[in-house]
Design a protein around this motif. Structure first.
Motif, short mmCIF file in Angstrom:
data_model
loop_
_atom_site.label_atom_id
_atom_site.label_comp_id
_atom_site.label_asym_id
_atom_site.label_seq_id
_atom_site.Cartn_x
_atom_site.Cartn_y
_atom_site.Cartn_z
N GLY A 65 0.80 -1.21 0.00
CA GLY A 65 0.00 0.00 0.00
C GLY A 65 0.84 1.26 0.00
O GLY A 65 2.07 1.23 -0.15
N ASP A 66 0.16 2.39 0.18
CA ASP A 66 0.80 3.70 0.23
C ASP A 66 1.92 3.71 1.28
O ASP A 66 1.73 3.26 2.40
CB ASP A 66 -0.26 4.75 0.60
N GLY A 67 3.09 4.18 0.86
CA GLY A 67 4.22 4.26 1.78
C GLY A 67 5.17 3.08 1.71
O GLY A 67 6.17 3.05 2.43
N THR A 68 4.89 2.12 0.84
CA THR A 68 5.80 0.97 0.68
C THR A 68 6.59 1.15 -0.61
O THR A 68 6.08 1.71 -1.58
CB THR A 68 5.05 -0.37 0.64
N PRO A 69 7.82 0.67 -0.63
CA PRO A 69 8.61 0.81 -1.86
C PRO A 69 8.11 -0.14 -2.95
O PRO A 69 7.59 -1.22 -2.66
CB PRO A 69 10.02 0.42 -1.41
N ILE A 94 4.69 -10.96 -0.44
CA ILE A 94 5.62 -9.84 -0.46
C ILE A 94 4.91 -8.54 -0.09
O ILE A 94 5.41 -7.75 0.71
CB ILE A 94 6.29 -9.72 -1.86
N GLY A 95 3.74 -8.33 -0.66
CA GLY A 95 2.97 -7.11 -0.35
C GLY A 95 2.62 -7.02 1.11
O GLY A 95 2.72 -5.94 1.72
N ARG A 129 -4.84 -2.22 3.09
CA ARG A 129 -3.96 -1.90 1.95
C ARG A 129 -4.39 -0.64 1.21
O ARG A 129 -3.56 0.11 0.74
CB ARG A 129 -3.90 -3.08 0.99
N THR A 130 -5.67 -0.39 1.09
CA THR A 130 -6.13 0.76 0.32
C THR A 130 -6.13 2.07 1.12
O THR A 130 -6.36 3.13 0.57
CB THR A 130 -7.55 0.52 -0.23
N LEU A 131 -5.86 1.98 2.41
CA LEU A 131 -5.82 3.19 3.24
C LEU A 131 -4.56 3.99 2.96
O LEU A 131 -3.51 3.42 2.67
CB LEU A 131 -5.84 2.82 4.72
N PRO A 132 -4.64 5.32 3.09
CA PRO A 132 -3.41 6.11 3.01
C PRO A 132 -2.51 5.77 4.20
O PRO A 132 -2.97 5.27 5.23
CB PRO A 132 -3.89 7.55 3.04
N LEU A 133 -1.22 6.07 4.06
CA LEU A 133 -0.24 5.72 5.09
C LEU A 133 -0.62 6.22 6.49
O LEU A 133 -0.56 5.45 7.44
CB LEU A 133 1.15 6.23 4.69
#
Length: 143
Positions: A65-69, A94-95, A129-133
């Motif tokens: 999600g947001d904030g992951t490389p 991995i995700g 996962r779909t939430l912002p960081l």
């Protein structure tokens, strides 16, 4: 071909206390194994960072999600082959590891300390996962 020794485990001779002891031991082994599997999946992602190449076949993949490389294209496939799972399942592993490390660090530490089963942490990672960081971090703080 693996040369690992397969140890046979018989349960028919166990008394109630022996069954409970064996269950407890099995649970601890499973927590260790799944926590290690998540850590290894994260390390696999670290070893396959996204590149700045412009070739479509080499474009990076966002598995978390947001904030992951992002990771390099086709990062999940070798893992899938080795684990004998689908590429989709490998990408999810991995995700989830990326999400736990980068979006849910407190929960990640609890999994690695064997206080929370990996399957529960992975469910949190998937459901957020779909939430912002900042929202994912808030969830992590609430757990």
């Amino acid at each position: 071909m693996s040369t690992a020794v397969v140890e046979r485990f018989e349960v028919v001779d166990l008394d109630p206390s022996g069954v409970l002891d064996a269950l407890s031991d099995s649970d601890a082994e499973e927590r260790r194994a799944t926590a290690r599997k998540l850590a290894l999946a994260y390390q696999w992602a670290v070893l396959h960072p996204a590149t700045d190449r412009s070739n479509v076949l080499e474009s990076p993949e966002a598995l978390g999600g947001d904030g992951t490389p992002e990771v390099a294209a086709f990062t999940a496939e070798p893992l899938a082959v080795r684990l004998r799972i689908t590429p989709g399942a490998a990408a999810a592993l991995i995700g989830d590891a990326l999400d736990l490390v980068h979006r849910h660090p407190r929960l990640w530490r609890r999994v690695q300390a064997l206080r929370v089963p990996a399957w529960q942490a992975r469910r949190v990672a998937q459901q957020t996962r779909t939430l912002p960081l900042p929202s994912a971090r808030w969830v992590d703080d609430q757990l």
